[in-house]
Design a protein around this motif. Structure first.
Motif, PDB file in Angstrom:
ATOM      1  N   VAL A  71      42.500  76.816  19.491  1.00 48.16           N
ATOM      2  CA  VAL A  71      41.970  77.869  20.363  1.00 48.16           C
ATOM      3  C   VAL A  71      41.376  77.173  21.586  1.00 48.16           C
ATOM      4  O   VAL A  71      40.697  76.165  21.463  1.00 48.16           O
ATOM      5  CB  VAL A  71      40.933  78.762  19.639  1.00 48.16           C
ATOM      6  N   GLN A  72      41.666  77.711  22.792  1.00 47.80           N
ATOM      7  CA  GLN A  72      41.282  77.035  24.033  1.00 47.80           C
ATOM      8  C   GLN A  72      40.419  77.938  24.897  1.00 47.80           C
ATOM      9  O   GLN A  72      40.647  79.138  24.992  1.00 47.80           O
ATOM     10  CB  GLN A  72      42.551  76.637  24.798  1.00 47.80           C
ATOM     11  N   ALA A  73      39.430  77.330  25.560  1.00 47.27           N
ATOM     12  CA  ALA A  73      38.513  78.061  26.442  1.00 47.27           C
ATOM     13  C   ALA A  73      38.048  77.129  27.555  1.00 47.27           C
ATOM     14  O   ALA A  73      38.477  75.996  27.663  1.00 47.27           O
ATOM     15  CB  ALA A  73      37.308  78.566  25.643  1.00 47.27           C
ATOM     16  N   GLY A  74      37.147  77.682  28.389  1.00 49.91           N
ATOM     17  CA  GLY A  74      36.503  76.861  29.397  1.00 49.91           C
ATOM     18  C   GLY A  74      37.065  76.968  30.788  1.00 49.91           C
ATOM     19  O   GLY A  74      36.627  76.234  31.677  1.00 49.91           O
ATOM     20  N   ALA A 117      36.981  71.168  32.864  1.00 55.67           N
ATOM     21  CA  ALA A 117      36.083  71.981  32.039  1.00 55.67           C
ATOM     22  C   ALA A 117      36.735  72.550  30.785  1.00 55.67           C
ATOM     23  O   ALA A 117      36.040  72.895  29.835  1.00 55.67           O
ATOM     24  CB  ALA A 117      35.523  73.132  32.874  1.00 55.67           C
ATOM     25  N   GLN A 118      38.053  72.672  30.769  1.00 52.67           N
ATOM     26  CA  GLN A 118      38.694  73.322  29.628  1.00 52.67           C
ATOM     27  C   GLN A 118      38.693  72.417  28.404  1.00 52.67           C
ATOM     28  O   GLN A 118      38.856  71.203  28.493  1.00 52.67           O
ATOM     29  CB  GLN A 118      40.121  73.740  29.979  1.00 52.67           C
ATOM     30  N   PHE A 119      38.511  73.077  27.257  1.00 55.64           N
ATOM     31  CA  PHE A 119      38.446  72.376  25.974  1.00 55.64           C
ATOM     32  C   PHE A 119      39.183  73.210  24.936  1.00 55.64           C
ATOM     33  O   PHE A 119      39.489  74.389  25.159  1.00 55.64           O
ATOM     34  CB  PHE A 119      36.993  72.151  25.546  1.00 55.64           C
ATOM     35  N   TYR A 120      39.462  72.596  23.803  1.00 53.51           N
ATOM     36  CA  TYR A 120      40.060  73.337  22.691  1.00 53.51           C
ATOM     37  C   TYR A 120      39.443  72.864  21.386  1.00 53.51           C
ATOM     38  O   TYR A 120      38.893  71.766  21.288  1.00 53.51           O
ATOM     39  CB  TYR A 120      41.590  73.209  22.674  1.00 53.51           C
TER      40      TYR A 120
END
Length: 182
Positions: A71-74, A117-120
């Protein structure tokens, strides 16, 4: 005296004083508590904490959800608009940490040193994402220490396409707030 040092070390370990910084992601599906590994991933950890402290993640969504993977966000808000970020950081995928279930890692483009900034969060063991000699991977910088049930809930939501983005949850999963717990 040696016995005193052993007792002190055991006390420190059991009280979690030697653990890395903790961050809670307060999401619309529940909280996820992360412990970061600033010893093995100092650049990624400092980068993530800077974004947490600046409020960067507040109001962003989990914009990419692939069951049986991650799952990825940011990066995106509810309108799938990308939020501005700082400069990319150096890839730390050679730090000895593996993309195992429950670990958090930096998302990036094909360019190894492109993470911002994106992370998972890995929902299964994804060792193929680890670096190898001559092949940079994706830098793990911490792990979920509470709330893996929330990650699993996120992983199970229905997804579809929005514009040219795929694997987007049909109901937005918002990070209401990301906050340090140290």
């Amino acid at each position: 005296m040696k016995k005193l040092y052993v007792m002190l070390a055991a006390t420190l370990l059991s009280s979690n004083l030697l653990a890395g910084p903790k961050v809670t992601l307060e999401t619309t599906l529940g909280d996820i508590q992360l412990e970061l590994d600033e010893e093995k991933a100092p650049i990624s950890t400092a980068n993530f904490l800077n974004y947490v402290d600046s409020g960067q993640y507040n109001g962003l969504i989990f914009h990419r959800v692939i069951p049986g993977f991650m799952v990825q966000a940011g990066g995106m808000d509810e309108q799938m608009k990308e939020r501005a970020t700082g400069k990319p950081i150096k890839n730390e995928s050679d730090n000895g940490l593996s993309n195992a279930r429950g670990t958090i890692a930096m998302a990036r483009t094909q360019a190894p040193n492109s993470a911002t900034a994106q992370f998972y969060i890995n929902t299964v063991n994804n060792n193929f994402l680890d670096g190898a000699p001559g092949r940079p991977g994706y830098a793990v910088f911490g792990k979920v220490v509470a709330g893996m049930d929330t990650v699993d809930k996120i992983s199970a939501v229905e997804t579809g396409s929005v514009s040219y983005y795929r694997d987007v949850p049909l109901e937005p999963i918002v990070i209401n707030r990301a906050v340090r717990n140290d």
